[in-house]
Design a protein around this motif. Structure first.
Motif, PDB file in Angstrom:
ATOM      1  N   GLY A 162       0.919  -1.299   0.031  1.00 23.62           N
ATOM      2  CA  GLY A 162       0.020  -0.012  -0.171  1.00 23.62           C
ATOM      3  C   GLY A 162       0.803   1.376   0.122  1.00 23.62           C
ATOM      4  O   GLY A 162       0.798   2.224  -0.757  1.00 23.62           O
ATOM      5  N   PHE A 194      -3.889   6.341   3.914  1.00 23.33           N
ATOM      6  CA  PHE A 194      -4.046   6.762   2.427  1.00 23.33           C
ATOM      7  C   PHE A 194      -4.668   8.176   2.500  1.00 23.33           C
ATOM      8  O   PHE A 194      -5.877   8.456   2.864  1.00 23.33           O
ATOM      9  CB  PHE A 194      -4.789   5.854   1.456  1.00 23.33           C
ATOM     10  N   THR A 233       0.664   8.541   0.820  1.00 21.16           N
ATOM     11  CA  THR A 233       0.539   7.850   1.997  1.00 21.16           C
ATOM     12  C   THR A 233       1.370   8.168   3.313  1.00 21.16           C
ATOM     13  O   THR A 233       2.229   8.874   2.899  1.00 21.16           O
ATOM     14  CB  THR A 233       0.989   6.126   1.706  1.00 21.16           C
ATOM     15  N   GLY A 248       1.937   4.841  -3.312  1.00 16.26           N
ATOM     16  CA  GLY A 248       1.778   6.257  -3.030  1.00 16.26           C
ATOM     17  C   GLY A 248       2.916   6.620  -3.929  1.00 16.26           C
ATOM     18  O   GLY A 248       3.309   5.932  -4.809  1.00 16.26           O
TER      19      GLY A 248
END
Length: 263
Positions: free
Chosen positions: A125, A179, A141, A129
């Motif tokens: 994740g 996020f 992020t 970014g």
């Protein structure tokens, strides 16, 4: 003559039986879609395998193949072209991981932009970014532990509470991201942390799709046993399945973005 005629009728009947049997045999099922899972120095031990298991058991029942330095095949444009999903599992710190993954940034961006689906778990994740990362989400992020009123302030393996589609759930967590979407950005927020920051989302990138999550929905019992922690909800993979299926079926209508400059 009667015997010859009878033999002919018997032969014809036998052929008909075989023909009918062939027609009634169902065709083989279509091959299951392929998901590629990164395995290499930018992923933690066992993380790729847990993500692969989640994909295999999801409603889409993916076939999986490991790609990368420790995978079955190299991570390349040609390999990505064979797959529906590319999954980036959890790992260590962002900056060292980016040094390992930077060389793949352009091919991953191009593949997702052209219609591929990227799934990022924890470090995966972070890598979705932009500072640094593949720049696949409309924003960036940050570490959840660094946000105001964060309920977790340690980088140790622990449990975090989230609201997933409005329901309180507990998830395995180890210094995962939040996020931070740009104002007006289009995304489906699946989960939030207690301080209302985003813990999981699905969005589009060109003709492709991106699903990312800060905690670890792929964590199995061994993760909890090794960390000596307990999930009050039990070990339930449904949140991971929701992330996968929501991302896969997200409508795509956005124009192709301008390629981002990777660092």
């Amino acid at each position: 003559m009667r015997n010859r005629a009878a033999c002919f009728r018997l032969f014809a009947a036998t052929l008909l039986v075989f023909a009918l049997a062939a027609c009634s045999t169902p065709p083989p099922p279509p091959p299951r879609p392929l998901a590629l899972v990164y395995r290499g120095p930018a992923a933690c031990s066992g993380c790729a395998e847990s993500v692969a298991t989640l994909l295999q058991n999801s409603p889409s029942h993916f076939r999986t193949k490991f790609v990368g330095p420790d995978g079955d095949e190299t991570l390349s444009a040609a390999t990505l072209a064979t797959a529906v999903v590319y999954a980036q599992p959890g790992g260590g710190s962002l900056d060292p991981a980016w040094r390992k993954m930077r060389k793949y940034a352009a091919i991953i961006q191009d593949w997702v932009r052209g219609g591929g689906t990227y799934l990022g778990f924890c470090l995966g994740g972070y890598l979705a970014g932009a500072t640094p990362g593949f720049a696949l989400i409309p924003g960036d992020t940050n570490s959840y532990t660094d946000t105001a009123q964060a309920t977790v302030k340690t980088t140790d393996d622990t449990i975090v509470t989230v609201r997933w589609r409005g329901q309180s759930r507990h998830m395995y967590f180890q210094d995962g991201p939040v996020f931070q979407l740009r104002t007006g950005a289009s995304a489906t927020v699946l989960a939030t942390y207690p301080n209302n920051t985003t813990a999981a989302l699905a969005t589009t990138y060109g003709r492709g799709r991106v699903g990312v999550v800060g905690p670890h929905p792929e964590a199995d019992q061994s993760w909890y046993s090794d960390a000596d922690i307990t999930n009050p909800d039990g070990i339930r993979p449904d949140l991971g399945y929701d992330l996968i299926e929501t991302t896969l079926h997200l409508p795509v209508s956005a124009p192709s973005p301008t390629p981002s400059r990777t660092r």
